[in-house]
Scaffold this active site. Structure first.
Site, PDB file in Angstrom:
ATOM      1  N   HIS A  67      -7.099   0.865  -6.395  1.00 27.33           N
ATOM      2  CA  HIS A  67      -7.560  -0.184  -5.215  1.00 27.33           C
ATOM      3  C   HIS A  67      -8.154  -1.400  -5.760  1.00 27.33           C
ATOM      4  O   HIS A  67      -9.339  -1.566  -5.400  1.00 27.33           O
ATOM      5  CB  HIS A  67      -8.408   0.714  -4.232  1.00 27.33           C
ATOM      6  CG  HIS A  67      -8.261   0.013  -2.940  1.00 27.33           C
ATOM      7  ND1 HIS A  67      -7.568  -0.942  -2.592  1.00 27.33           N
ATOM      8  CD2 HIS A  67      -8.959   0.385  -1.691  1.00 27.33           C
ATOM      9  CE1 HIS A  67      -7.736  -1.409  -1.375  1.00 27.33           C
ATOM     10  NE2 HIS A  67      -8.461  -0.471  -0.702  1.00 27.33           N
ATOM     11  N   GLN A 108      -9.893  -4.087  -3.658  1.00 27.00           N
ATOM     12  CA  GLN A 108     -11.307  -3.338  -3.144  1.00 27.00           C
ATOM     13  C   GLN A 108     -12.295  -3.743  -4.398  1.00 27.00           C
ATOM     14  O   GLN A 108     -13.457  -4.119  -3.862  1.00 27.00           O
ATOM     15  CB  GLN A 108     -11.225  -1.823  -2.932  1.00 27.00           C
ATOM     16  CG  GLN A 108     -12.651  -1.149  -2.451  1.00 27.00           C
ATOM     17  CD  GLN A 108     -13.029  -1.923  -0.998  1.00 27.00           C
ATOM     18  OE1 GLN A 108     -12.064  -1.793  -0.219  1.00 27.00           O
ATOM     19  NE2 GLN A 108     -13.957  -2.147  -1.113  1.00 27.00           N
ATOM     20  N   ASP A 116     -17.361   7.400  -1.587  1.00 26.99           N
ATOM     21  CA  ASP A 116     -16.102   7.020  -0.982  1.00 26.99           C
ATOM     22  C   ASP A 116     -15.867   8.386  -0.245  1.00 26.99           C
ATOM     23  O   ASP A 116     -16.589   9.511  -0.701  1.00 26.99           O
ATOM     24  CB  ASP A 116     -14.915   6.637  -1.730  1.00 26.99           C
ATOM     25  CG  ASP A 116     -13.546   6.606  -1.231  1.00 26.99           C
ATOM     26  OD1 ASP A 116     -13.648   6.023   0.164  1.00 26.99           O
ATOM     27  OD2 ASP A 116     -12.627   6.284  -1.824  1.00 26.99           O
ATOM     28  N   CYS A 157     -16.382   1.594   0.426  1.00 22.66           N
ATOM     29  CA  CYS A 157     -15.187   0.756   0.774  1.00 22.66           C
ATOM     30  C   CYS A 157     -14.742   0.969   2.274  1.00 22.66           C
ATOM     31  O   CYS A 157     -14.058   0.191   2.660  1.00 22.66           O
ATOM     32  CB  CYS A 157     -14.094   1.160  -0.387  1.00 22.66           C
ATOM     33  SG  CYS A 157     -13.886   3.166  -0.156  1.00 22.66           S
ATOM     34  N   ARG A 217     -13.605  -8.400   1.347  1.00 25.65           N
ATOM     35  CA  ARG A 217     -12.290  -8.057   1.211  1.00 25.65           C
ATOM     36  C   ARG A 217     -11.330  -9.651   1.637  1.00 25.65           C
ATOM     37  O   ARG A 217     -10.304  -9.767   0.782  1.00 25.65           O
ATOM     38  CB  ARG A 217     -11.770  -6.992   2.076  1.00 25.65           C
ATOM     39  CG  ARG A 217     -12.379  -5.579   1.681  1.00 25.65           C
ATOM     40  CD  ARG A 217     -11.832  -5.263   0.429  1.00 25.65           C
ATOM     41  NE  ARG A 217     -10.171  -5.414   0.194  1.00 25.65           N
ATOM     42  CZ  ARG A 217      -9.469  -4.357   0.454  1.00 25.65           C
ATOM     43  NH1 ARG A 217      -9.964  -3.103   1.261  1.00 25.65           N
ATOM     44  NH2 ARG A 217      -8.143  -4.426   0.561  1.00 25.65           N
ATOM     45  N   ARG A 239       0.888  -1.094  -0.005  1.00 26.47           N
ATOM     46  CA  ARG A 239       0.001  -0.109  -0.037  1.00 26.47           C
ATOM     47  C   ARG A 239       0.859   0.954  -0.042  1.00 26.47           C
ATOM     48  O   ARG A 239       1.522   1.348   1.231  1.00 26.47           O
ATOM     49  CB  ARG A 239      -0.949  -0.060   1.340  1.00 26.47           C
ATOM     50  CG  ARG A 239      -1.472   1.256   1.424  1.00 26.47           C
ATOM     51  CD  ARG A 239      -2.777   1.309   2.502  1.00 26.47           C
ATOM     52  NE  ARG A 239      -3.863   0.673   1.791  1.00 26.47           N
ATOM     53  CZ  ARG A 239      -4.919   0.481   2.301  1.00 26.47           C
ATOM     54  NH1 ARG A 239      -5.229   1.351   3.752  1.00 26.47           N
ATOM     55  NH2 ARG A 239      -6.173  -0.087   1.882  1.00 26.47           N
TER      56      ARG A 239
HETATM   57  N1   CP Z   1     -11.245  -0.356   2.303  1.00 22.10           N
HETATM   58  C1   CP Z   1      -9.961  -0.059   2.684  1.00 22.10           C
HETATM   59  O1   CP Z   1      -8.859  -0.559   2.060  1.00 22.10           O
HETATM   60  O2   CP Z   1     -10.039  -0.355   4.252  1.00 22.10           O
HETATM   61  P1   CP Z   1      -8.555   0.016   4.966  1.00 22.10           P
HETATM   62  O3   CP Z   1      -7.948   1.372   4.549  1.00 22.10           O
HETATM   63  O4   CP Z   1      -9.107   0.283   6.423  1.00 22.10           O
HETATM   64  O5   CP Z   1      -7.657  -0.798   4.836  1.00 22.10           O
HETATM   65  N1  NVA Z   2     -10.232   6.531  -1.441  1.00 21.20           N
HETATM   66  C1  NVA Z   2      -9.767   6.228  -0.028  1.00 21.20           C
HETATM   67  C2  NVA Z   2      -9.946   4.815   0.056  1.00 21.20           C
HETATM   68  C3  NVA Z   2      -9.648   4.404   1.330  1.00 21.20           C
HETATM   69  C4  NVA Z   2     -10.027   2.863   1.436  1.00 21.20           C
HETATM   70  C5  NVA Z   2      -8.221   6.664   0.141  1.00 21.20           C
HETATM   71  O1  NVA Z   2      -7.323   6.506  -0.763  1.00 21.20           O
HETATM   72  O2  NVA Z   2      -8.005   7.122   1.151  1.00 21.20           O
END
Ligand code: CP
Ligand code: NVA
Length: 300
Positions: free
Chosen positions: A126, A129, A219, A259, A287, A99
């Site tokens: 993502h 997701q 989101d 998400c 997930r 990540r």
């Molecule tokens: N949806 C998602 O990726 O959640 P987190 O940021 O908590 O991993």
């Molecule tokens: N768009 C959000 C998704 C988090 C799971 C971010 O990147 O913070």
């Protein structure tokens, strides 16, 4: 193979992974021991609840050994170059899951590691997701022909959903404030990959996007790393809040998706997040199933 974009799977691969995800959910023992002894690294440059826990549990469930690494100890691109971190971890681990803030760093990791690399969220996509999102939508209606409205920021989550949805025959209607549309490149790619019947519209009218849709998705308005823009974005995104009035314009069986984490009161009201047709915690659960499926696909 690497899984940096959901499009990396191709249409058939995506269908296969979604079928595996549904199968391992229906029969949790099915995948047990399939990756016994493999080492799965889970690196986080940003915070996480769902991704970290669902991936760690999923890896353990298939017999693999998950190792969680955080930016404060690794110092990706700070303590050591991204390429050297990748080369090093590649000597210990069988799957590298990252990540990151910059998608470019993920590409660098993939270029310097022989092991499969999985995107756990970047500024561009993502993809894990999107697998869970489609799995959840498929639990409410068949994917080909479904219509999904995405309201708000044309961000990483929106990008992966556009690509994955189009590949599975889902029509996507995105409504964002001007200047916050999904990237033109991603939209063009999604249109190029779209299964017959899947249409993509990008606009600025939330009601028009939601009308008659089978699913309404939103989101956060400011993603991780954009906290300084939160106040300005709140002002611009206000008309895109999914509230009961807007959700009522969707189809009678429409589900609500997010998400998570949600900023309740901003992009979604409690009334919609907790609605009987909200599926946000099914999505969070999925997930874990979807990650098992993608792990088996890249490393099985
Ligand atoms: N949806 C998602 O990726 O959640 P987190 O940021 O908590 O991993
Ligand atoms: N768009 C959000 C998704 C988090 C799971 C971010 O990147 O913070």
């Amino acid at each position: 193979m690497d899984f940096l974009s959901v499009a990396d799977l191709g249409g058939e691969g995506l269908a296969e992974v979604l079928a595996t995800a549904a199968a391992v959910k229906a029969e949790p023992g099915k995948a047990a021991g399939r990756l016994t002894g493999r080492k799965v690294g889970l690196f986080f440059e940003k915070p996480s609840t769902r991704t970290r826990v669902s991936c760690e549990v999923a890896a353990a469930d298939v017999g693999a050994v998950p190792l969680v690494l955080k930016q404060d100890e690794v110092g990706l691109g700070k303590r050591e170059s991204v390429a050297d971190v990748a080369r090093t971890l590649d000597r210990y681990l069988d799957v590298l899951c990252f990540r990151v803030f910059r998608h470019r760093d993920l590409v660098t990791v993939a270029e310097h590691a022989a092991a499969p690399v999985i995107n756990l969220l970047s500024d561009l996509e993502h993809p894990c997701q999107a697998l869970a999102d489609l799995q959840t939508l498929a639990e409410s209606r068949p994917l080909p022909g479904a219509v999904l409205a995405f309201l708000g920021d044309g961000n990483n989550v929106c990008h992966s959903l556009l690509l994955a949805g189009a590949m599975r025959g889902v029509s996507l209607r995105v409504a964002s404030p001007p200047g916050f549309e999904p990237s033109d490149e991603v939209v063009a790619r999604a249109r190029a990959l779209a299964a017959p019947g899947a249409e993509i519209s990008i606009g600025h009218d939330p009601a028009e996007a939601v009308r008659g849709a089978d699913a309404v998705y939103t989101d956060v308005w400011a993603s991780m790393g954009q906290e300084a823009e939160a106040a300005e974005r709140r002002r611009l995104f206000e008309p895109f809040r999914v509230d009961e009035r807007l959700f009522a314009l969707a189809g009678p069986q429409a589900i609500f998706l997010h998400c998570l984490p949600a900023h309740r009161g901003d992009e979604v009201t409690d009334g919609v997040a907790d609605h009987e047709r909200s599926r946000i915690f099914d999505q969070a659960e999925n997930r874990m199933h979807a990650f098992k499926a993608i792990l088996l696909h890249v490393a099985g």
